[in-house]
Design a protein around this motif. Structure first.
Motif, short mmCIF file in Angstrom:
data_model
loop_
_atom_site.label_atom_id
_atom_site.label_comp_id
_atom_site.label_asym_id
_atom_site.label_seq_id
_atom_site.Cartn_x
_atom_site.Cartn_y
_atom_site.Cartn_z
N MET A 1 0.83 -1.18 0.00
CA MET A 1 0.00 0.00 0.00
C MET A 1 0.88 1.25 0.00
O MET A 1 1.91 1.29 0.64
N VAL A 2 0.43 2.24 -0.73
CA VAL A 2 1.15 3.49 -0.87
C VAL A 2 0.60 4.50 0.14
O VAL A 2 -0.61 4.72 0.20
N ASP A 3 1.49 5.11 0.94
CA ASP A 3 1.02 6.14 1.86
C ASP A 3 1.05 7.50 1.17
O ASP A 3 1.52 7.63 0.04
N THR A 4 0.57 8.53 1.84
CA THR A 4 0.43 9.85 1.24
C THR A 4 1.77 10.43 0.81
O THR A 4 1.90 10.96 -0.30
N ASP A 5 2.78 10.35 1.66
CA ASP A 5 4.10 10.90 1.32
C ASP A 5 4.68 10.22 0.10
O ASP A 5 5.25 10.86 -0.78
N GLU A 6 4.55 8.89 0.06
CA GLU A 6 5.05 8.14 -1.09
C GLU A 6 4.28 8.50 -2.35
O GLU A 6 4.86 8.63 -3.43
N ALA A 7 2.97 8.70 -2.24
CA ALA A 7 2.15 9.08 -3.39
C ALA A 7 2.60 10.42 -3.96
O ALA A 7 2.67 10.59 -5.19
N VAL A 8 2.93 11.36 -3.09
CA VAL A 8 3.41 12.67 -3.55
C VAL A 8 4.72 12.50 -4.31
O VAL A 8 4.91 13.09 -5.39
N GLN A 9 5.63 11.69 -3.79
CA GLN A 9 6.91 11.46 -4.46
C GLN A 9 6.71 10.80 -5.82
O GLN A 9 7.36 11.17 -6.80
N ILE A 10 5.84 9.81 -5.89
CA ILE A 10 5.54 9.13 -7.15
C ILE A 10 4.96 10.12 -8.15
O ILE A 10 5.36 10.15 -9.33
N ALA A 11 4.02 10.95 -7.70
CA ALA A 11 3.40 11.93 -8.59
C ALA A 11 4.42 12.95 -9.10
O ALA A 11 4.39 13.33 -10.27
N MET A 12 5.32 13.39 -8.24
CA MET A 12 6.37 14.34 -8.65
C MET A 12 7.29 13.73 -9.69
O MET A 12 7.61 14.38 -10.69
N ARG A 13 7.71 12.48 -9.48
CA ARG A 13 8.56 11.80 -10.48
C ARG A 13 7.82 11.62 -11.79
O ARG A 13 8.39 11.82 -12.87
N PHE A 14 6.54 11.25 -11.72
CA PHE A 14 5.73 11.06 -12.91
C PHE A 14 5.64 12.38 -13.69
O PHE A 14 5.86 12.41 -14.90
N LEU A 15 5.34 13.47 -13.01
CA LEU A 15 5.22 14.76 -13.67
C LEU A 15 6.55 15.21 -14.26
O LEU A 15 6.60 15.71 -15.38
N ALA A 16 7.64 15.03 -13.53
CA ALA A 16 8.96 15.40 -14.04
C ALA A 16 9.29 14.61 -15.30
O ALA A 16 9.82 15.17 -16.28
N ARG A 17 8.96 13.33 -15.32
CA ARG A 17 9.20 12.49 -16.50
C ARG A 17 8.38 12.99 -17.68
O ARG A 17 8.89 13.11 -18.80
N ARG A 18 7.10 13.30 -17.44
CA ARG A 18 6.23 13.82 -18.52
C ARG A 18 6.76 15.13 -19.08
O ARG A 18 6.78 15.34 -20.28
N LEU A 19 7.17 16.05 -18.20
CA LEU A 19 7.71 17.32 -18.66
C LEU A 19 9.00 17.12 -19.44
O LEU A 19 9.24 17.78 -20.45
N GLY A 20 9.83 16.18 -19.00
CA GLY A 20 11.07 15.87 -19.70
C GLY A 20 10.82 15.33 -21.09
O GLY A 20 11.54 15.66 -22.04
N GLU A 21 9.78 14.50 -21.24
CA GLU A 21 9.43 13.95 -22.56
C GLU A 21 9.05 15.07 -23.52
O GLU A 21 9.28 14.97 -24.72
N ARG A 22 8.46 16.12 -22.99
CA ARG A 22 8.02 17.26 -23.82
C ARG A 22 9.09 18.35 -23.89
O ARG A 22 8.85 19.41 -24.45
N GLN A 23 10.23 18.09 -23.30
CA GLN A 23 11.33 19.05 -23.23
C GLN A 23 10.86 20.38 -22.64
O GLN A 23 11.26 21.45 -23.05
N ASP A 24 9.99 20.28 -21.65
CA ASP A 24 9.46 21.44 -20.92
C ASP A 24 10.39 21.70 -19.75
O ASP A 24 10.48 20.90 -18.83
N LEU A 25 11.08 22.82 -19.78
CA LEU A 25 12.10 23.10 -18.77
C LEU A 25 11.58 23.89 -17.58
O LEU A 25 12.36 24.31 -16.72
N ARG A 26 10.27 24.07 -17.50
CA ARG A 26 9.71 24.79 -16.35
C ARG A 26 9.97 24.03 -15.05
O ARG A 26 10.06 22.80 -15.05
N GLU A 27 10.06 24.78 -13.98
CA GLU A 27 10.21 24.18 -12.65
C GLU A 27 8.91 23.46 -12.28
O GLU A 27 7.82 23.92 -12.62
N LEU A 28 9.04 22.34 -11.58
CA LEU A 28 7.85 21.60 -11.16
C LEU A 28 6.99 22.45 -10.25
O LEU A 28 7.51 23.16 -9.39
#
Length: 72
Positions: A1-28
């Motif tokens: 089971m994923v706790d809240t803190d872990e979910a936030v970390q997973i979501a941040m990594r997911f978003l960073a990966r998506r932005l990287g795929e689009r070569q979007d250099l904005r800060e998260l």
């Protein structure tokens, strides 16, 4: 089971990966909140952490598997 803190970390990594795929250099964006909700997917209804960011976007993190995806 994923706790809240872990979910936030997973979501941040997911978003960073998506932005990287689009070569979007904005800060998260900062996390604005986390809720736990039922999300309907192609494979059925899943309990997920919904991580809301400062931008108008949300990432769902599956409560059991940790899989992440953008919500529309």
């Amino acid at each position: 089971m994923v706790d809240t803190d872990e979910a936030v970390q997973i979501a941040m990594r997911f978003l960073a990966r998506r932005l990287g795929e689009r070569q979007d250099l904005r800060e998260l964006p900062s996390v604005q909140g986390v809720t736990v909700e039922q999300v309907v997917t192609v494979t059925g209804t899943r309990r997920c952490h919904i991580v809301s960011f400062a931008w108008p976007l949300r990432v769902a993190v599956d409560h059991e598997t940790g899989d992440a995806d953008m919500l529309r």
